[in-house]
Design a protein around this motif. Structure first.
Motif, PDB file in Angstrom:
ATOM      1  N   ILE A  35       0.828  -1.201   0.000  1.00 58.86           N
ATOM      2  CA  ILE A  35       0.000   0.000   0.000  1.00 58.86           C
ATOM      3  C   ILE A  35       0.867   1.258   0.000  1.00 58.86           C
ATOM      4  CG2 ILE A  35      -1.759   1.271   1.256  1.00 58.86           C
ATOM      5  CD1 ILE A  35      -2.946  -1.230   2.168  1.00 58.86           C
ATOM      6  N   LEU A  78       0.679   4.096  -2.816  1.00 56.80           N
ATOM      7  CA  LEU A  78       0.409   5.502  -2.529  1.00 56.80           C
ATOM      8  C   LEU A  78       1.535   6.390  -3.025  1.00 56.80           C
ATOM      9  CD1 LEU A  78      -1.052   5.452   1.046  1.00 56.80           C
ATOM     10  CD2 LEU A  78      -2.207   6.071  -1.041  1.00 56.80           C
ATOM     11  N   VAL A 118       1.248   6.798  -6.696  1.00 63.16           N
ATOM     12  CA  VAL A 118       0.145   7.684  -7.042  1.00 63.16           C
ATOM     13  C   VAL A 118       0.506   9.132  -6.755  1.00 63.16           C
ATOM     14  CG1 VAL A 118      -2.104   8.352  -6.204  1.00 63.16           C
ATOM     15  CG2 VAL A 118      -1.715   6.031  -6.906  1.00 63.16           C
ATOM     16  N   CYS A 119       1.194   9.350  -5.617  1.00 64.04           N
ATOM     17  CA  CYS A 119       1.518  10.716  -5.227  1.00 64.04           C
ATOM     18  C   CYS A 119       2.664  11.280  -6.059  1.00 64.04           C
ATOM     19  CB  CYS A 119       1.905  10.756  -3.753  1.00 64.04           C
ATOM     20  SG  CYS A 119       0.969  11.963  -2.834  1.00 64.04           S
ATOM     21  N   GLN A 144       2.852  11.149  -9.213  1.00 70.25           N
ATOM     22  CA  GLN A 144       2.342  11.609 -10.493  1.00 70.25           C
ATOM     23  C   GLN A 144       2.224  13.123 -10.471  1.00 70.25           C
ATOM     24  OE1 GLN A 144       1.448   9.394 -12.887  1.00 70.25           O
ATOM     25  NE2 GLN A 144       2.084   7.728 -11.575  1.00 70.25           N
ATOM     26  N   PRO A 145       2.107  13.724 -11.648  1.00 68.40           N
ATOM     27  CA  PRO A 145       1.893  15.172 -11.663  1.00 68.40           C
ATOM     28  C   PRO A 145       0.483  15.518 -11.220  1.00 68.40           C
ATOM     29  CG  PRO A 145       1.915  14.296 -13.884  1.00 68.40           C
ATOM     30  CD  PRO A 145       2.322  13.179 -12.989  1.00 68.40           C
ATOM     31  N   ILE A 146       0.331  15.721  -9.924  1.00 74.47           N
ATOM     32  CA  ILE A 146      -0.986  16.063  -9.400  1.00 74.47           C
ATOM     33  C   ILE A 146      -0.901  17.419  -8.730  1.00 74.47           C
ATOM     34  CG2 ILE A 146      -1.771  13.716  -9.006  1.00 74.47           C
ATOM     35  CD1 ILE A 146      -0.876  14.029  -6.146  1.00 74.47           C
ATOM     36  N   ARG A 147      -2.037  18.012  -8.561  1.00 74.46           N
ATOM     37  CA  ARG A 147      -2.084  19.271  -7.853  1.00 74.46           C
ATOM     38  C   ARG A 147      -2.381  18.986  -6.398  1.00 74.46           C
ATOM     39  NH1 ARG A 147      -6.473  22.408 -10.860  1.00 74.46           N
ATOM     40  NH2 ARG A 147      -6.144  23.745  -9.085  1.00 74.46           N
ATOM     41  N   PHE A 171      -0.467  19.030   0.146  1.00 70.92           N
ATOM     42  CA  PHE A 171      -1.595  18.755   1.035  1.00 70.92           C
ATOM     43  C   PHE A 171      -1.697  17.265   1.313  1.00 70.92           C
ATOM     44  CE2 PHE A 171      -5.673  18.758   2.867  1.00 70.92           C
ATOM     45  CZ  PHE A 171      -6.416  17.766   2.263  1.00 70.92           C
ATOM     46  N   PHE A 172      -1.629  16.464   0.219  1.00 75.33           N
ATOM     47  CA  PHE A 172      -1.771  15.024   0.413  1.00 75.33           C
ATOM     48  C   PHE A 172      -0.627  14.472   1.238  1.00 75.33           C
ATOM     49  CE2 PHE A 172      -5.541  14.191  -1.627  1.00 75.33           C
ATOM     50  CZ  PHE A 172      -5.624  14.839  -2.837  1.00 75.33           C
ATOM     51  N   PHE A 220      -1.316  12.492   4.582  1.00 80.80           N
ATOM     52  CA  PHE A 220      -0.946  11.087   4.666  1.00 80.80           C
ATOM     53  C   PHE A 220       0.062  10.849   5.773  1.00 80.80           C
ATOM     54  CE2 PHE A 220      -3.612  10.592   1.456  1.00 80.80           C
ATOM     55  CZ  PHE A 220      -3.197  10.282   0.180  1.00 80.80           C
ATOM     56  N   ARG A 256      13.577  12.163 -14.432  1.00 80.95           N
ATOM     57  CA  ARG A 256      12.425  12.158 -15.317  1.00 80.95           C
ATOM     58  C   ARG A 256      12.805  11.786 -16.733  1.00 80.95           C
ATOM     59  NH1 ARG A 256       9.011  17.343 -15.372  1.00 80.95           N
ATOM     60  NH2 ARG A 256       8.196  16.229 -17.162  1.00 80.95           N
ATOM     61  N   GLU A 288      10.589   9.576 -19.182  1.00 77.92           N
ATOM     62  CA  GLU A 288       9.995  10.163 -20.378  1.00 77.92           C
ATOM     63  C   GLU A 288      10.495   9.488 -21.634  1.00 77.92           C
ATOM     64  OE1 GLU A 288      10.278  14.329 -20.657  1.00 77.92           O
ATOM     65  OE2 GLU A 288       9.023  14.688 -18.890  1.00 77.92           O
ATOM     66  N   HIS A 319       8.601   6.425 -22.029  1.00 77.95           N
ATOM     67  CA  HIS A 319       7.241   6.744 -22.430  1.00 77.95           C
ATOM     68  C   HIS A 319       7.177   7.064 -23.916  1.00 77.95           C
ATOM     69  CE1 HIS A 319       3.348   8.634 -20.695  1.00 77.95           C
ATOM     70  NE2 HIS A 319       3.110   7.968 -21.784  1.00 77.95           N
ATOM     71  N   VAL A 320       8.147   7.856 -24.381  1.00 75.22           N
ATOM     72  CA  VAL A 320       8.162   8.199 -25.799  1.00 75.22           C
ATOM     73  C   VAL A 320       8.375   6.953 -26.639  1.00 75.22           C
ATOM     74  CG1 VAL A 320       9.563   9.350 -27.534  1.00 75.22           C
ATOM     75  CG2 VAL A 320       8.862  10.572 -25.498  1.00 75.22           C
TER      76      VAL A 320
END
Lengths: 153, 379
Positions: free
Chosen positions: B171, B175, B178-179, B181-184, B188-189, B193, B269, B273, B276-277
């Motif tokens: 877990i 988490l 997930v965290c 990732q490019p999140i806004r 806060f999270f 957490f 990164r 990347e 990914h490409v």
């Protein structure tokens, strides 16, 4: 090949990000829902404990009530017992905790950083004499207590 | 970086500051040495003496008598065996099958290591000890659980460590992924957490005891709807153990999450990347690019977590007080109850057995997994 500048195309599938370095729409949904779910999982016990502190014993025992002012009227009797009538009993452990945390942190950081600096910068050769002396002390104390019944004190 | 010796002044003017400089190597390290001697080594030796003795408190002091390994014998073979190891009479066929398979796998592992060339003797002895411990624990598991009997505190502790830490790692890693990732709102999270780790374990124990109540807790509508309204989870051994694992995970997942998040943010990164490409799917990127770079950190954080998990005592004590009978008693809790009895010799003996199991398992984990990961990363 046309010479028009490349434009970012609208994602045709849910699983394609609009740009490299972003998340795909499906990815965004999954990510944010996981984050929000885990935030709720983390915050719910804390919320429950906080609102239970404002409940009368009747509200606690009759069954779960979730929302203050809607399901039950909050009451301050618990807080009064802890902070007003029992203030002496509350502050003493609190101050103890603060003192212990403060001083143990200071000692740990001080002694640890000194030792870390020394170990990194100075060459220590374990000198056989000191180690032998230490081990002999240990063995002597074991024998003295175990075999000869030397009093602990 | 090579250790450097401080320059020794050759001048004749030996003032106080020069003397200080010359002996600074001692000034820096002696406080730490003294603290470790007083707070680690001395209790270790004193515990060993206690574990091999029988103490009785009397008016004005105590009587202490040397009894050798009696306390250990009582735990492993004697009257406390049901408490410590569990009850077992016959080993079921499934138990035999598992034990034999594990035994053969361990023998193969040892021989493959020997056949690899010149062998370093202490390393071989270490591996033999590790193999013996793993085989012993497998036999215990086969004899108690797979044969339909209950296991004792050793098994419960290993359950908390193995199952609990496994879940926490999965877990926590999920988490962190997930965290990362490019999140806004990442800060806060992160703060939210991290909250559970800052709460005192006893508070968590009481909070989860309140939450798990099937009639007065907040989930009682859910329990009623599922037909479990009268299910007393505290009187079913496995339900009680699972609840303690849930509370323990709630508390310690943030620790794993924070460290793995830091490791994931250090993965460059560019490689991700580029992959990914090139058209790699998310799973492939994780397996080939991300995971090899965070594996050393993951191994280290799991080592720390496992060492800490062996010492679990607050949650079983508060949530179930050892559970229905002894079903949720971890080894530290058993030592605590023995200490309260008061039977200090027993308590010290249980603590030493826990130390033995922990040291063998954690040192072998460190040497075989962490060091290998670090060596692979260095290449």
């Amino acid at each position: 090949m046309s010479s028009a500048p490349l434009q970012p195309t609208r994602p045709r599938r849910w699983t394609e990000p609009a740009r490299i370095g972003e998340m795909s729409p499906l990815g965004s949904i999954v990510t944010y829902s996981v984050l929000i779910f885990w935030s709720l999982f983390v915050l719910f016990p804390l919320y429950w404990v906080v609102i239970t502190s404002f409940k009368l014993p009747l509200d606690v025992n009759a069954g779960p009530v979730y929302l203050p002012f809607i399901d039950f009227t909050p009451d301050l009797h618990a807080w009064r017992d802890v902070l007003v009538t029992g203030l002496g009993d509350t502050t003493k452990p609190y101050v103890n905790s603060i003192i212990i945390a403060f001083f143990s942190t200071i000692f740990c950081v001080l002694i640890g950083s000194m030792a870390a600096y020394a170990l990194a910068r100075i060459e220590y050769r374990p000198r056989f004499g000191i180690i032998l002396l230490f081990v002999l002390c240990l063995i002597a104390s074991c024998i003295a207590v175990g075999v000869y019944g030397l009093d602990w004190r | 970086m090579a250790a450097q010796t401080l320059p020794v002044p050759r001048s004749r003017g030996a003032g106080l500051s020069e003397w200080f400089d010359r002996t600074s190597r001692h000034w820096f390290i002696w406080p730490a040495v003294i603290m470790i001697l007083i707070f680690s080594i001395f209790p270790l030796v004193a515990s060993l003496i206690l574990a091999m003795s029988r103490i009785r408190l009397r008016a004005g002091g105590f009587n202490i008598r040397f009894v050798g390994f009696d306390n250990f014998e009582k735990q492993l073979f004697g009257s406390e065996q049901f408490h410590f190891l569990g009850t077992f009479s016959n080993i079921s066929p499934l138990g035999w099958a598992v034990a034999i398979m594990v035994g053969l796998a361990l023998l193969y592992w040892l021989f493959a290591h020997i056949r690899r060339g010149k062998v370093w003797i202490p390393g071989l002895i270490g591996r033999i000890i590790t193999a013996a411990m793993i085989f012993g624990l497998t036999m215990l598991f086969a004899a108690t659980l797979l044969s339909g009997e209950q296991f004792g505190t050793l098994g419960v502790t290993l359950f908390y460590v193995g199952f609990g830490c496994g879940i926490q790692f999965l877990i926590g890693l999920g988490l962190a992924l997930v965290c990362a990732q490019p999140i806004r709102g990442r800060t806060f999270f992160r703060v939210v957490f991290f909250l559970p780790l800052m709460i005192t374990p006893i508070g968590i124990g009481y909070a989860f005891r309140m939450l798990a109540d099937t009639t007065k807790g907040p989930f009682s509508p859910v329990w009623q709807w599922a037909g479990l309204g009268n299910f007393a989870w505290a009187s079913d051994p496995w339900a009680a153990r699972i609840f303690i694992v849930i509370a323990d995970s709630w508390q310690w997942i943030p620790f794993i999450f924070v460290i793995l998040l830091a490791a994931l943010e250090n993965v460059p990164r560019d490689s991700v990347e580029a992959a990914h490409v090139d058209g790699a799917s998310g799973w492939l990127i994780f397996r080939e690019v991300t995971w090899p770079q965070i594996a050393p950190v993951a191994a280290t954080v799991m080592l720390i977590r496992v060492i800490e998990a062996f010492k679990l005592v607050d949650l079983p004590n508060i949530m179930t007080a050892g559970g229905p009978g002894i079903a949720t008693e971890s080894m530290t809790l058993q030592a605590f109850f023995a200490w309260r009895a008061p039977d200090f010799g027993q308590s010290a003996a249980i603590a030493y057995l826990l130390l033995f199991v922990t040291v063998v398992l954690c040192v072998s984990f460190f040497n075989l997994v962490v060091m290998k990961r670090r060596a692979a990363e260095a290449i």
